[in-house]
Every structure is written in structure tokens, then in C-alpha cells.
Design a protein around this motif. Structure first.
Motif, PDB file in Angstrom:
ATOM      1  N   GLY A 154       3.850  13.072  -2.554  1.00 50.91           N
ATOM      2  CA  GLY A 154       3.487  11.740  -3.025  1.00 50.91           C
ATOM      3  C   GLY A 154       3.620  10.694  -1.947  1.00 50.91           C
ATOM      4  O   GLY A 154       4.384  10.859  -0.997  1.00 50.91           O
ATOM      5  N   GLY A 155       2.868   9.605  -2.110  1.00 53.88           N
ATOM      6  CA  GLY A 155       2.839   8.573  -1.072  1.00 53.88           C
ATOM      7  C   GLY A 155       3.290   7.194  -1.527  1.00 53.88           C
ATOM      8  O   GLY A 155       3.049   6.203  -0.837  1.00 53.88           O
ATOM      9  N   TRP A 156       3.964   7.107  -2.693  1.00 52.15           N
ATOM     10  CA  TRP A 156       4.379   5.789  -3.171  1.00 52.15           C
ATOM     11  C   TRP A 156       5.681   5.356  -2.490  1.00 52.15           C
ATOM     12  O   TRP A 156       6.437   6.176  -1.989  1.00 52.15           O
ATOM     13  CB  TRP A 156       4.546   5.824  -4.701  1.00 52.15           C
ATOM     14  N   ASN A 157       5.929   4.036  -2.488  1.00 44.32           N
ATOM     15  CA  ASN A 157       7.142   3.477  -1.876  1.00 44.32           C
ATOM     16  C   ASN A 157       8.318   3.663  -2.828  1.00 44.32           C
ATOM     17  O   ASN A 157       8.364   3.046  -3.895  1.00 44.32           O
ATOM     18  CB  ASN A 157       6.952   1.984  -1.610  1.00 44.32           C
ATOM     19  N   ILE A 158       9.281   4.482  -2.426  1.00 47.90           N
ATOM     20  CA  ILE A 158      10.371   4.839  -3.340  1.00 47.90           C
ATOM     21  C   ILE A 158      11.519   3.828  -3.220  1.00 47.90           C
ATOM     22  O   ILE A 158      12.061   3.605  -2.139  1.00 47.90           O
ATOM     23  CB  ILE A 158      10.880   6.271  -3.036  1.00 47.90           C
ATOM     24  N   ILE A 159      11.896   3.226  -4.380  1.00 51.98           N
ATOM     25  CA  ILE A 159      12.950   2.206  -4.348  1.00 51.98           C
ATOM     26  C   ILE A 159      14.205   2.603  -5.121  1.00 51.98           C
ATOM     27  O   ILE A 159      15.193   1.878  -5.116  1.00 51.98           O
ATOM     28  CB  ILE A 159      12.442   0.857  -4.913  1.00 51.98           C
ATOM     29  N   GLY A 160      14.191   3.746  -5.805  1.00 51.40           N
ATOM     30  CA  GLY A 160      15.369   4.147  -6.558  1.00 51.40           C
ATOM     31  C   GLY A 160      15.121   5.440  -7.295  1.00 51.40           C
ATOM     32  O   GLY A 160      14.094   6.085  -7.078  1.00 51.40           O
ATOM     33  N   ASN A 161      16.083   5.787  -8.149  1.00 50.97           N
ATOM     34  CA  ASN A 161      15.965   7.052  -8.878  1.00 50.97           C
ATOM     35  C   ASN A 161      16.580   6.892 -10.261  1.00 50.97           C
ATOM     36  O   ASN A 161      17.542   6.164 -10.441  1.00 50.97           O
ATOM     37  CB  ASN A 161      16.694   8.154  -8.104  1.00 50.97           C
ATOM     38  N   THR A 162      15.960   7.570 -11.228  1.00 49.72           N
ATOM     39  CA  THR A 162      16.510   7.529 -12.585  1.00 49.72           C
ATOM     40  C   THR A 162      17.037   8.898 -12.995  1.00 49.72           C
ATOM     41  O   THR A 162      16.415   9.921 -12.682  1.00 49.72           O
ATOM     42  CB  THR A 162      15.457   7.063 -13.624  1.00 49.72           C
ATOM     43  N   PRO A 163      18.176   8.923 -13.692  1.00 48.56           N
ATOM     44  CA  PRO A 163      18.686  10.203 -14.211  1.00 48.56           C
ATOM     45  C   PRO A 163      18.019  10.580 -15.530  1.00 48.56           C
ATOM     46  O   PRO A 163      18.243  11.670 -16.050  1.00 48.56           O
ATOM     47  CB  PRO A 163      20.173   9.923 -14.433  1.00 48.56           C
TER      48      PRO A 163
ATOM     49  N   ASN B 238       0.821  -1.212   0.000  1.00 45.77           N
ATOM     50  CA  ASN B 238       0.000   0.000   0.000  1.00 45.77           C
ATOM     51  C   ASN B 238       0.856   1.263   0.000  1.00 45.77           C
ATOM     52  O   ASN B 238       2.055   1.212   0.240  1.00 45.77           O
ATOM     53  CB  ASN B 238      -0.915   0.028   1.222  1.00 45.77           C
ATOM     54  N   ARG B 239       0.177   2.381  -0.205  1.00 43.86           N
ATOM     55  CA  ARG B 239       0.842   3.686  -0.102  1.00 43.86           C
ATOM     56  C   ARG B 239       1.342   3.915   1.321  1.00 43.86           C
ATOM     57  O   ARG B 239       0.873   3.274   2.256  1.00 43.86           O
ATOM     58  CB  ARG B 239      -0.169   4.803  -0.391  1.00 43.86           C
ATOM     59  N   LEU B 240       2.238   4.866   1.482  1.00 39.93           N
ATOM     60  CA  LEU B 240       2.677   5.264   2.820  1.00 39.93           C
ATOM     61  C   LEU B 240       1.467   5.795   3.590  1.00 39.93           C
ATOM     62  O   LEU B 240       0.578   6.405   2.995  1.00 39.93           O
ATOM     63  CB  LEU B 240       3.713   6.393   2.744  1.00 39.93           C
ATOM     64  N   GLU B 241       1.464   5.581   4.901  1.00 40.19           N
ATOM     65  CA  GLU B 241       0.341   6.069   5.712  1.00 40.19           C
ATOM     66  C   GLU B 241       0.290   7.594   5.652  1.00 40.19           C
ATOM     67  O   GLU B 241      -0.776   8.191   5.552  1.00 40.19           O
ATOM     68  CB  GLU B 241       0.476   5.611   7.173  1.00 40.19           C
ATOM     69  N   THR B 242       1.473   8.211   5.745  1.00 37.37           N
ATOM     70  CA  THR B 242       1.535   9.667   5.620  1.00 37.37           C
ATOM     71  C   THR B 242       2.395   9.994   4.398  1.00 37.37           C
ATOM     72  O   THR B 242       3.580   9.691   4.382  1.00 37.37           O
ATOM     73  CB  THR B 242       2.185  10.297   6.877  1.00 37.37           C
ATOM     74  N   PRO B 243       1.761  10.575   3.388  1.00 35.24           N
ATOM     75  CA  PRO B 243       2.534  10.873   2.166  1.00 35.24           C
ATOM     76  C   PRO B 243       3.669  11.861   2.436  1.00 35.24           C
ATOM     77  O   PRO B 243       3.576  12.673   3.352  1.00 35.24           O
ATOM     78  CB  PRO B 243       1.502  11.512   1.240  1.00 35.24           C
ATOM     79  N   ARG B 244       4.731  11.771   1.629  1.00 38.08           N
ATOM     80  CA  ARG B 244       5.823  12.747   1.726  1.00 38.08           C
ATOM     81  C   ARG B 244       5.350  14.087   1.146  1.00 38.08           C
ATOM     82  O   ARG B 244       4.606  14.108   0.177  1.00 38.08           O
ATOM     83  CB  ARG B 244       7.005  12.299   0.878  1.00 38.08           C
ATOM     84  N   VAL B 245       5.848  15.174   1.732  1.00 36.28           N
ATOM     85  CA  VAL B 245       5.541  16.490   1.189  1.00 36.28           C
ATOM     86  C   VAL B 245       6.333  16.694  -0.110  1.00 36.28           C
ATOM     87  O   VAL B 245       5.856  17.268  -1.074  1.00 36.28           O
ATOM     88  CB  VAL B 245       5.867  17.596   2.217  1.00 36.28           C
ATOM     89  N   LYS B 246       7.560  16.147  -0.122  1.00 30.04           N
ATOM     90  CA  LYS B 246       8.390  16.282  -1.327  1.00 30.04           C
ATOM     91  C   LYS B 246       9.044  14.956  -1.678  1.00 30.04           C
ATOM     92  O   LYS B 246       9.866  14.448  -0.911  1.00 30.04           O
ATOM     93  CB  LYS B 246       9.495  17.313  -1.093  1.00 30.04           C
TER      94      LYS B 246
END
Lengths: 315, 224
Positions: free
Chosen positions: B179-188, B149-157
């Protein structure tokens, strides 16, 4: 070469260039944007003698302090706004819906909006702006539009590419009115909420949160209880949709809203009340009233006729 | 093919294609979207296709719900060639500084970090829709054991470029955003180019997406 320009001495809180917004881009995630209060936007252009959908400066709460350099030009401010015109050592408070002339060295000090949020500054000429997808409207989130998609900043220049030859002064007798209740059509997830929640939504008062901006208006004060699911499959949104987030607080989608959302929709503000809605300032109270689609359509027709009538009075 | 059409306020039309979220339902939505777009109906302001819905917003001065509903009901849905599908590979770096929610996912899914990335990287994803913020793709589907599921409290940034997971879906934050999604990485990789007015989005509905893991060094030197 550009000889006529404003110098931004103080940018204000959220001052951007806006026009009638962008169409047909929701499917790639780009919101409509455009002036929040459409009527006051149109009136600014019509009083100053511009095409009705010309770019204007929109400000929220505190506006900018601008110094003018160049040839004589007229300006007008619409909304419910307290502002001063500063000529050498003389300072005078100006009236909204009345055009004034500006000469080299004059300043406009837009002190604040009065018990409202947005105001508009139009000039009898054209700002030198970049258009994207047919609009100058600034979307600060995706940095789209004129001014590199950013708010006005201190010390920047606003270039003017053209001054109209006809500089007759105009005045319109108009006062912004408030309405007691914002009218709402039931949303597609109305049944997601408890009987008490629905009752509270239409009967009790909400307070506009200070976290409101051009994207959305957050409301506090009543917890609208969800009895089905606090999430729906993400789907499209439009201006005026009222979503209720998992914490039970409503949030109304405004002109820069995200194009897709996953919270249940309890209602949609009717088109006729949108301009009035966006002018409700943070900390103020707001109440809703249910209305049927056919009545909403009629009210919009009347609202548009009234706007057209006001525009005609300025011709 | 549309299960139900209702009004969304006084200036919106809400087409429901059913409860299922799968490629078949979504391709029906896209067909209606493309056909309506092509018809250039006076008064339509925006069309927003999503997993199983199509929302049309319109100018109430030019058309109303009743008239537009009739047009949509009688629409001759295009049988012509669908838009060509692109295959796009997205580089993703799973450095600890990027994978903000990997520990949360390890707990929620009872999988190790290595297993999560292995499962994530071996799949091909289908783009259902783009939006929320400019150019953001909604991709699916994750395997059942990868759904959280999404995070209980979404991130502001959420930082730009973040790759997020929620339920069966994957997305890429094309801009810094709440946003409230589970962040697993980053793309350039830049997925939205606002200097290209015609095709600002790198990914469009129907495209097939794969992810390729890159090192922190490759991330830093990307595009050089």
C-alpha cells in the motif's frame, strides 16, 4: 473417523484448495478466487467422476509430494504437468488427463508444470474441507477458505471424507494449446495513454515478471506513457483488467485481485483467453491483440462449447 | 442518474455517475447497488460500488452486456428505507512505532505532528465504500489542509491495523498488505471477522466514523 488421508511431504510453491470461487462479495472486499484455469479445473473433476465444481488441489510451478494412507482411490492430474506415481520401489511418470489408482503407502510426486503455471489434482472422493461463503477456495491474503485460508504446509494431513464407490479409470485425449496473442478489449481509460504508448501496447512484446501470482500478472519491457493522470478515483476491478501503474508497466488482475484499484485501465483480457493467460509463466513473452466486444462474445461461446465437448467425452 | 454506461471487457458493465466525489453522488451509487442486489438478476456475479462508479461483473454464459445494460437503464431504483447508519468509534494509537509517515506529512502539509492529529481527530468521516482488501473502508473527507498524495514508492507491506491518509480520504488496513497511503497510526480494533459470514465487515458504506486517540499502554491491553 477419518481413515483416508494424504500426508504432505513437500507442499510445493503455492498449493491451495480451489473450486469455482465466491460470488457477490466484491463490495466487501472479498475477491472471486477459485481455480485459475477454469477449463483444466473442470476437466479434472469430470475425468475423475466428481461433480464439475468440486474442490481440487491447485499447484503452481512446483507441486506437492504427497503420501497416501487409506483405502483404494483414484486421482487425476490436469494441465501440462510432469509427475511421478511411486508404488513401493517402482516409480513411473504419469500422464495428465488419465486417472490412476492409489493404494495405501503410494506417493504422488508432482515435480513441476511444463512451460505453464497451474495444474490440478482431483481425487475420486471428497476432501474434508471447510467452506466459507459457499466455497473452499483459499485466499491466503485474508486467510479465507479451507485449510485456515493457508497454502499447504509440510507435514500437514489432507483428510478425505468420502471415497466414490465407482472407481472406473478414464483417459481424455487433450493437449493444452497456446495462442500467439492474448486478445484484449480497450479499457475505460484507454485515452489516458499516448499514441505511441497505445501502439506499443498492441504491437510490442512484454515479459511476464516473476512478481506475478494469483492476484496479478505484472508485465515488463514496454513503458506505456500516460498523458492524463497516473491515478484515477479508486473504483471496482474485475478479472482480466489491465491497469498501468505510475511507472508505465501493465499489471493484469487475476482471480485473487484486490476488488478496488486506482490506476488507469488500458484494456481487459477477453473471457475466452483467460485460462490461456494465467498459464503464461514468468519470464515468458506475451503480446496483445485488440478485439471488439461482439467478437469476444462469440469467441467465448466457442470456447465454452469446446470445454463442454471435452467434458462430454469423459462421461 | 447514471451519466454513462459502458462495457468493461466482455463480462463487465461500467456505470459512471459523474466526476464529483461527494456524499450525494455516492448515495446514488449505493441506491443502484442495493436495488440491483435486491433484484437478484440471473448471471450477475459481483457488484462493486465505489465513490462515483458501480461496476457489475457477470457470467457471460448467462447474460451479456447489451441485455444487462437494458436492465440497468430501466431499473426502478428503490425508494424504500435506506440501510440503517451506524456510528463507529475507532481507537487509534499514534506511537512512533505506528506513525510511519508522520514526518513526511509534517513536511508535505507544513503542520506539526500535534496539529495533524488535532485536525484528524476532530472530524467525522463518511464511509464511501469498502474493498481492495477484505473489509477495508474508504472514509472521507479530510480538510483541504490535510490532503497529501500517495507515497512515491508504495510499501510492500503495510502492517495490519494501520490508519492511512491520501488526498481527501482515510482508510484502515484490515490486513497486512502492499500500500502507498501515508500511515499515521494503528488501531487494535478488528474491522473484519471472517467467522461472521453474514456481516464480516464492521464498517459499511454510509456509516459515520470517528477516531479516538489511545495510549500505547491502552493499545497493548486492548480487548482484555
Amino acid at each position: 473417523m477419518v481413515n483416508d488421508f494424504f500426508e504432505v511431504i513437500r507442499p510445493g510453491i503455492n498449493t491451495t484448495f480451489q473450486d469455482n470461487g465466491r460470488n457477490n462479495l466484491y463490495h466487501i472486499g472479498i475477491p472471486f478466487s477459485g481455480a485459475m484455469d477454469t477449463r483444466n479445473y473442470k476437466l479434472a473433476n469430470s475425468i475423475i467422476g466428481n461433480k464439475i465444481y468440486s474442490p481440487v488441489v491447485e499447484f503452481a510451478y512446483q507441486g506437492p509430494l504427497l503420501k497416501y494412507k487409506g483405502n483404494k482411490i483414484n486421482f487425476v492430474i490436469t494441465g501440462d504437468v510432469i509427475f511421478k506415481l511411486i508404488k513401493k520401489d517402482i516409480e513411473v511418470y504419469g500422464e495428465c488427463y488419465e486417472s490412476y489408482s492409489l493404494e495405501d503407502g503410494d506417493k504422488i510426486d508432482i515435480i513441476s508444470t511444463n512451460k505453464s503455471v497451474y495444474g490440478y489434482l482431483a481425487i475420486s472422493g471428497e476432501f474434508d474441507l471447510k467452506f466459507q461463503w459457499g466455497s473452499c477456495s483459499v485466499n491466503t491474503k485474508a486467510n479465507i477458505g479451507s485449510n485456515n485460508g493457508k497454502k499447504l504446509e509440510v507435514d500437514q494431513k489432507i483428510s478425505i471424507s468420502k471415497i466414490n464407490s465407482n472407481l472406473t479409470k478414464k483417459k481424455l485425449n487433450y493437449t493444452n494449446t497456446r495462442i500467439e496473442k492474448i486478445r484484449v478489449i480497450k479499457g475505460t481509460n484507454y485515452d489516458y495513454f499516448s499514441e505511441e504508448g497505445k501502439k506499443n501496447f498492441f504491437e510490442k512484446e512484454f515479459t511476464v515478471s516473476k512478481l506475478s501470482d494469483r492476484m496479478g500478472m505484472r508485465l515488463e519491457g514496454q513503458n506505456i506513457k500516460n498523458i492524463v493522470d497516473t491515478n484515477i478515483r479508486s473504483e471496482g476491478l474485475i478479472k482480466g483488467v489491465i491497469q498501468v501503474t505510475a511507472d508505465g508497466n501493465p499489471i493484469i488482475m487475476l482471480s485473487d485481485h484486490g476488488t478496488i484499484g486506482g490506476y488507469p485501465k488500458i484494456g481487459v483480457v477477453i473471457s475466452a483467453d483467460y485460462d490461456k493467460l494465467v498459464q503464461i509463466s514468468s519470464g515468458s513473452k506475451i503480446k496483445f491483440q485488440e478485439i471488439e466486444l461482439s467478437n469476444a462474445e462469440t469467441l467465448f461461446k466457442l470456447y465454452e462449447m469446446e470445454t463442454q465437448k471435452l467434458i462430454l467425452q469423459t462421461q | 442518474m447514471i451519466k454513462n454506461i459502458s462495457n468493461l471487457g466482455d463480462a463487465g458493465l461500467y456505470c459512471d455517475f459523474g466526476q464529483e466525489v461527494d456524499k450525494e453522488t455516492n448515495s446514488k451509487v449505493i441506491k443502484y447497488f442495493e436495488s440491483l442486489k435486491k433484484k437478484k438478476i440471473e448471471g450477475i456475479i459481483n457488484l462493486t460500488p465505489s465513490y462515483n462508479k458501480l461496476i457489475v461483473s457477470f457470467d457471460l454464459r448467462k447474460i451479456n452486456f447489451r441485455k444487462l445494460k437494458k436492465i440497468v437503464e430501466n431499473l426502478d431504483v428503490d425508494k424504500g428505507q435506506p440501510r440503517p447508519i451506524k456510528r463507529i468509534e475507532i481507537p487509534v494509537c499514534s506511537d512512533d512505532s505506528f506513525s510511519l509517515d508522520i514526518e513526511r506529512l509534517e513536511k508535505k502539509l507544513s503542520l506539526s505532528k500535534e496539529e495533524i492529529y488535532k485536525n484528524f481527530l476532530k472530524k467525522e468521516y463518511f464511509c464511501y465504500m469498502t474493498g481492495f482488501i477484505a473489509g477495508m473502508p474508504f472514509l472521507g473527507d479530510l480538510e483541504k489542509n490535510m490532503r497529501a498524495n500517495r507515497l512515491e514508492t508504495p510499501r510492500v507491506k503495510v502492517p495490519k491495523g494501520s490508519i492511512g491518509l491520501t488526498e481527501q480520504f482515510v482508510n484502515v488496513y484490515t490486513f497486512e498488505s502492499p500500500g502507498g497511503w501515508n500511515i499515521i497510526g494503528n488501531t487494535p480494533l478488528n474491522l473484519f471477522d471472517n467467522t461472521k459470514e453474514k456481516y464480516p465487515n464492521l464498517i459499511n458504506p454510509g456509516d459515520i466514523i470517528t477516531f479516538k486517540q489511545i495510549s500505547f499502554n491502552d493499545y497493548k491491553n486492548y480487548g482484555e
